[in-house]
Design a protein around this motif. Structure first.
Motif, mmCIF file in Angstrom:
data_model
loop_
_atom_site.group_PDB
_atom_site.id
_atom_site.type_symbol
_atom_site.label_atom_id
_atom_site.label_comp_id
_atom_site.label_asym_id
_atom_site.label_seq_id
_atom_site.Cartn_x
_atom_site.Cartn_y
_atom_site.Cartn_z
ATOM 1 N N GLU A 12 0.922 -1.252 0.015
ATOM 2 C CA GLU A 12 -0.151 0.015 -0.028
ATOM 3 C C GLU A 12 0.733 1.004 0.012
ATOM 4 O O GLU A 12 1.994 1.081 0.554
ATOM 5 C CB GLU A 12 -1.035 -0.033 1.116
ATOM 6 C CG GLU A 12 -1.866 -0.954 1.209
ATOM 7 C CD GLU A 12 -2.856 -1.320 2.388
ATOM 8 O OE1 GLU A 12 -3.806 -1.788 2.417
ATOM 9 O OE2 GLU A 12 -2.379 -0.371 3.335
ATOM 10 N N GLY A 13 0.354 2.300 -0.735
ATOM 11 C CA GLY A 13 1.144 3.847 -0.495
ATOM 12 C C GLY A 13 2.123 3.923 -1.734
ATOM 13 O O GLY A 13 2.745 4.878 -1.603
ATOM 14 N N ILE A 14 1.874 3.356 -2.795
ATOM 15 C CA ILE A 14 2.815 3.462 -3.932
ATOM 16 C C ILE A 14 1.749 3.650 -5.173
ATOM 17 O O ILE A 14 1.308 2.703 -5.541
ATOM 18 C CB ILE A 14 3.786 2.608 -4.411
ATOM 19 C CG1 ILE A 14 4.658 2.115 -3.365
ATOM 20 C CG2 ILE A 14 4.445 2.826 -5.548
ATOM 21 C CD1 ILE A 14 5.726 1.070 -3.474
ATOM 22 N N ALA A 15 1.753 5.012 -5.670
ATOM 23 C CA ALA A 15 0.976 5.065 -6.956
ATOM 24 C C ALA A 15 1.467 4.492 -8.186
ATOM 25 O O ALA A 15 2.478 4.390 -8.192
ATOM 26 C CB ALA A 15 0.857 6.568 -7.028
ATOM 27 N N ASP A 16 0.479 3.844 -9.039
ATOM 28 C CA ASP A 16 1.072 3.205 -10.222
ATOM 29 C C ASP A 16 2.029 2.097 -9.825
ATOM 30 O O ASP A 16 3.164 2.121 -10.443
ATOM 31 C CB ASP A 16 1.628 4.253 -11.128
ATOM 32 C CG ASP A 16 0.412 5.111 -11.719
ATOM 33 O OD1 ASP A 16 -0.604 4.751 -11.908
ATOM 34 O OD2 ASP A 16 0.924 6.470 -11.745
ATOM 35 N N PHE A 17 1.561 1.461 -8.823
ATOM 36 C CA PHE A 17 2.635 0.254 -8.333
ATOM 37 C C PHE A 17 3.311 -0.508 -9.291
ATOM 38 O O PHE A 17 4.463 -0.779 -9.508
ATOM 39 C CB PHE A 17 2.205 -0.562 -7.292
ATOM 40 C CG PHE A 17 2.718 -1.495 -6.693
ATOM 41 C CD1 PHE A 17 3.873 -1.331 -5.806
ATOM 42 C CD2 PHE A 17 2.504 -3.088 -7.112
ATOM 43 C CE1 PHE A 17 4.614 -2.408 -5.412
ATOM 44 C CE2 PHE A 17 3.399 -3.909 -6.616
ATOM 45 C CZ PHE A 17 4.448 -3.668 -5.679
ATOM 46 N N THR A 18 2.380 -1.088 -10.370
ATOM 47 C CA THR A 18 2.801 -1.854 -11.173
ATOM 48 C C THR A 18 3.677 -1.240 -12.190
ATOM 49 O O THR A 18 4.546 -1.995 -12.905
ATOM 50 C CB THR A 18 1.539 -2.583 -12.243
ATOM 51 O OG1 THR A 18 0.788 -3.392 -11.201
ATOM 52 C CG2 THR A 18 2.159 -3.506 -13.131
ATOM 53 N N ARG A 19 3.845 -0.080 -12.237
ATOM 54 C CA ARG A 19 4.851 0.797 -13.419
ATOM 55 C C ARG A 19 6.155 0.979 -12.633
ATOM 56 O O ARG A 19 7.047 1.686 -13.163
ATOM 57 C CB ARG A 19 4.063 2.080 -13.516
ATOM 58 C CG ARG A 19 2.850 1.818 -14.400
ATOM 59 C CD ARG A 19 2.377 3.225 -15.137
ATOM 60 N NE ARG A 19 1.282 2.843 -15.637
ATOM 61 C CZ ARG A 19 0.477 3.744 -16.454
ATOM 62 N NH1 ARG A 19 0.929 5.124 -16.566
ATOM 63 N NH2 ARG A 19 -0.493 3.616 -17.091
ATOM 64 N N LEU A 20 6.408 0.700 -11.311
ATOM 65 C CA LEU A 20 7.616 0.581 -10.839
ATOM 66 C C LEU A 20 8.691 0.169 -11.748
ATOM 67 O O LEU A 20 8.360 -1.151 -12.118
ATOM 68 C CB LEU A 20 7.727 0.037 -9.492
ATOM 69 C CG LEU A 20 7.400 0.713 -8.056
ATOM 70 C CD1 LEU A 20 7.279 0.065 -6.993
ATOM 71 C CD2 LEU A 20 7.810 2.076 -8.170
ATOM 72 N N PRO A 21 9.903 0.728 -12.070
ATOM 73 C CA PRO A 21 10.815 0.293 -13.138
ATOM 74 C C PRO A 21 11.597 -0.965 -12.572
ATOM 75 O O PRO A 21 11.734 -1.035 -11.255
ATOM 76 C CB PRO A 21 11.533 1.271 -13.473
ATOM 77 C CG PRO A 21 11.648 2.174 -12.142
ATOM 78 C CD PRO A 21 10.137 2.074 -11.421
ATOM 79 N N PRO A 22 12.353 -1.794 -13.309
ATOM 80 C CA PRO A 22 12.969 -2.943 -12.955
ATOM 81 C C PRO A 22 14.185 -2.247 -12.337
ATOM 82 O O PRO A 22 14.693 -1.299 -12.602
ATOM 83 C CB PRO A 22 13.406 -3.572 -14.239
ATOM 84 C CG PRO A 22 12.107 -3.363 -15.176
ATOM 85 C CD PRO A 22 11.581 -1.853 -14.810
ATOM 86 N N GLY A 23 14.719 -2.941 -11.384
ATOM 87 C CA GLY A 23 15.960 -2.286 -10.637
ATOM 88 C C GLY A 23 15.523 -1.653 -9.439
ATOM 89 O O GLY A 23 16.370 -1.320 -8.620
#
Length: 203
Positions: free
Chosen positions: A108-119
């Protein structure tokens, strides 16, 4: 900030998030179950069916022979509660539960979680650190689990395929264990996103 080719670079960032739930796949099937905490080693989540240094190649990596041992970069499955709610809304369901998708961690608490970049690195108070490999692309297998689990699915035909479309960009992430430790429900997560640049192709 621009690089030598005039392409804007997104600077590295750090922020906090919350680990809402921890789940374990220790049965015969795909579905996970709630546990208070997970012990992780360099082999993955201890006792989880997806643990291991290597895994057999499957349809996600068609450039290798099916079944060939490859590095297991899918040791941990992560989803975000707000994204699951959006998937449920798109499917016309009351909810989509993380355990139906075989998730290990609910964040919880991360906008657009699935878009976090690799690394991207996720650091936990129990010493553990996870390295994000990338997006966990939705598949019919997970869609079938949703169709079986959702009491309001009503045996709707084609829900497995509908899930693939509804969950695009919202299915969550896969990661591998970079440092051993413990993941406990309720933990604060320290998130470190690397600097990002758009690759413009071979020159």
């Amino acid at each position: 900030m621009d690089d030598l080719f005039g392409v804007a670079a997104v600077p590295a960032s750090r922020f906090k998030a919350r680990l809402a739930r921890t789940l374990l796949a220790d049965g015969d099937g795909f579905v996970t179950r709630d546990v208070p905490a997970l012990a992780v080693t360099l082999e993955g989540v201890r006792g989880d069916r997806h643990a291991g240094h290597a895994r057999p190649a499957d349809s996600r990596v068609p450039w290798y022979p099916r079944g060939a041992p490859i590095r297991n970069c899918r040791q941990v499955s992560l989803v975000a509660s707000d994204e699951l709610a959006r998937i449920a809304e798109r499917l016309g369901l009351e909810e989509v539960r993380p355990e139906w998708l075989g998730a290990n961690l609910v964040v919880e608490g991360i906008a657009d979680f699935t878009r976090l970049p690799p690394g991207t690195r996720l650091h936990f108070p129990g010493g553990a650190a996870l390295a994000v490999e990338g997006e966990n692309a939705p598949c019919r297998h997970a869609g079938a689990a949703v169709a079986d689990g959702a009491p309001d699915a009503g045996g709707r035909a084609g829900l497995d395929l509908a899930f693939v479309q509804a969950a695009k960009g919202l299915r969550g992430l896969v990661a591998w264990v970079e440092r051993e430790g413990t993941l406990t429900a309720g933990d604060e997560i320290s998130v470190r996103v690397p600097e990002q640049r758009l690759w413009r192709g071979a020159r």
